[in-house]
Design a protein around this motif. Structure first.
Motif, mmCIF file in Angstrom:
data_model
loop_
_atom_site.group_PDB
_atom_site.id
_atom_site.type_symbol
_atom_site.label_atom_id
_atom_site.label_comp_id
_atom_site.label_asym_id
_atom_site.label_seq_id
_atom_site.Cartn_x
_atom_site.Cartn_y
_atom_site.Cartn_z
ATOM 1 N N LYS A 1 0.836 -1.204 0.000
ATOM 2 C CA LYS A 1 0.000 0.000 0.000
ATOM 3 C C LYS A 1 0.866 1.248 0.000
ATOM 4 O O LYS A 1 0.579 2.235 -0.696
ATOM 5 C CB LYS A 1 -0.928 -0.010 1.218
ATOM 6 N N ASP A 2 1.964 1.217 0.772
ATOM 7 C CA ASP A 2 2.876 2.364 0.816
ATOM 8 C C ASP A 2 3.516 2.593 -0.551
ATOM 9 O O ASP A 2 3.659 3.744 -0.994
ATOM 10 C CB ASP A 2 3.965 2.138 1.873
ATOM 11 N N ARG B 1 -0.967 -1.956 -9.761
ATOM 12 C CA ARG B 1 -2.393 -1.878 -9.413
ATOM 13 C C ARG B 1 -3.148 -3.116 -9.901
ATOM 14 O O ARG B 1 -3.988 -3.670 -9.180
ATOM 15 C CB ARG B 1 -2.988 -0.608 -10.014
ATOM 16 N N THR C 1 1.861 7.043 -6.659
ATOM 17 C CA THR C 1 0.783 7.977 -6.995
ATOM 18 C C THR C 1 1.180 9.403 -6.644
ATOM 19 O O THR C 1 0.943 10.344 -7.422
ATOM 20 C CB THR C 1 -0.510 7.596 -6.249
ATOM 21 N N MET C 2 1.807 9.587 -5.473
ATOM 22 C CA MET C 2 2.240 10.915 -5.052
ATOM 23 C C MET C 2 3.279 11.478 -6.023
ATOM 24 O O MET C 2 3.243 12.665 -6.372
ATOM 25 C CB MET C 2 2.823 10.849 -3.644
ATOM 26 N N GLN D 1 2.303 1.846 -3.471
ATOM 27 C CA GLN D 1 1.294 2.395 -4.378
ATOM 28 C C GLN D 1 1.019 3.869 -4.085
ATOM 29 O O GLN D 1 0.892 4.683 -5.008
ATOM 30 C CB GLN D 1 0.005 1.579 -4.268
ATOM 31 N N ASN D 2 0.946 4.202 -2.802
ATOM 32 C CA ASN D 2 0.695 5.602 -2.433
ATOM 33 C C ASN D 2 1.850 6.510 -2.855
ATOM 34 O O ASN D 2 1.629 7.640 -3.323
ATOM 35 C CB ASN D 2 0.469 5.714 -0.928
ATOM 36 N N GLU D 3 3.086 6.022 -2.702
ATOM 37 C CA GLU D 3 4.250 6.844 -3.043
ATOM 38 C C GLU D 3 4.354 7.059 -4.545
ATOM 39 O O GLU D 3 4.703 8.161 -5.003
ATOM 40 C CB GLU D 3 5.514 6.188 -2.498
#
Length: 199
Positions: free
Chosen positions: A74-75, A125, A81-82, A77-79
């Motif tokens: 999850k981290d 994803r 995206t950021m 994917q979030n990074e």
């Protein structure tokens, strides 16, 4: 409900809390207490569900088209995206050639194009989505459980098809090792029969 022939006379105490029979303990407990215990068990089970998903994703990086491994947590994917959003914001502000970087597992960050990092993000994803969907299916089953027994019957399993096949094979081998000593061949069984004594 109470056993046949036993009734609660709530007229004596209108504030009396209803009781229900607990199949697990074989006793009667307050309905509210039993419901609270089930809610707590559900919360614990859902935490376990999320932890198992996180552990699975941590241990299953994907191999990308460049032959390198990339994390799918999850981290991660979030990074990613950021980074993509920051790149778009920089472009919108008129910054020329904004830097966008990412890294393979155990490697330092290197420059990527926006297009290539977007493709990697999509690949990550696409891998992770079915496992998040499974997580939500388990969550729904946990929420729908009406008793502790139903809740305990929910098995939280996150494994690839290859891992499942390997596990089943190992279980079969283990069972074979346990049962083989007790399975005597027919010829041995026949040889062990006691010959009838002669008169």
């Amino acid at each position: 409900s109470l056993p046949k022939g036993i009734e609660l006379d709530e007229s004596e105490d209108p504030t009396k809390t209803p009781v229900v029979y607990n199949d697990e303990t074989g006793t009667y407990v307050e309905e509210e207490v039993l419901a609270q215990a089930l809610d707590e068990a559900k919360t614990k089970k859902q935490t376990e569900n999320n932890e198992k998903l996180a552990e699975f994703l941590k241990n299953h990086p994907i191999t990308y088209t460049d032959g390198k491994l990339y994390g799918v947590t999850k981290d991660d994917q979030n990074e990613i995206t950021m980074n993509l959003v920051s790149y778009q914001n920089d472009k919108a502000l008129g910054i020329e050639n904004p830097i966008i970087e990412w890294h393979a597992v155990g490697e330092p960050c290197v420059a990527w194009t926006y297009e290539e990092l977007s493709k990697l993000a999509a690949a990550i994803r696409n891998f992770a989505y079915p496992w998040y969907s499974l997580n939500q299916s388990y969550k729904a089953a946990i929420n729908d459980a009406k008793t502790k027994a139903e809740l305990d019957a929910i098995t939280l399993t996150y494994e690839t098809e290859e891992e499942k096949n390997a596990r089943v094979k190992a279980e079969e081998e283990e069972l074979k090792e346990i049962t083989e000593p007790y399975e005597q061949p027919p010829e041995e069984a026949a040889g062990n029969e006691t010959a009838p004594s002669e008169a």
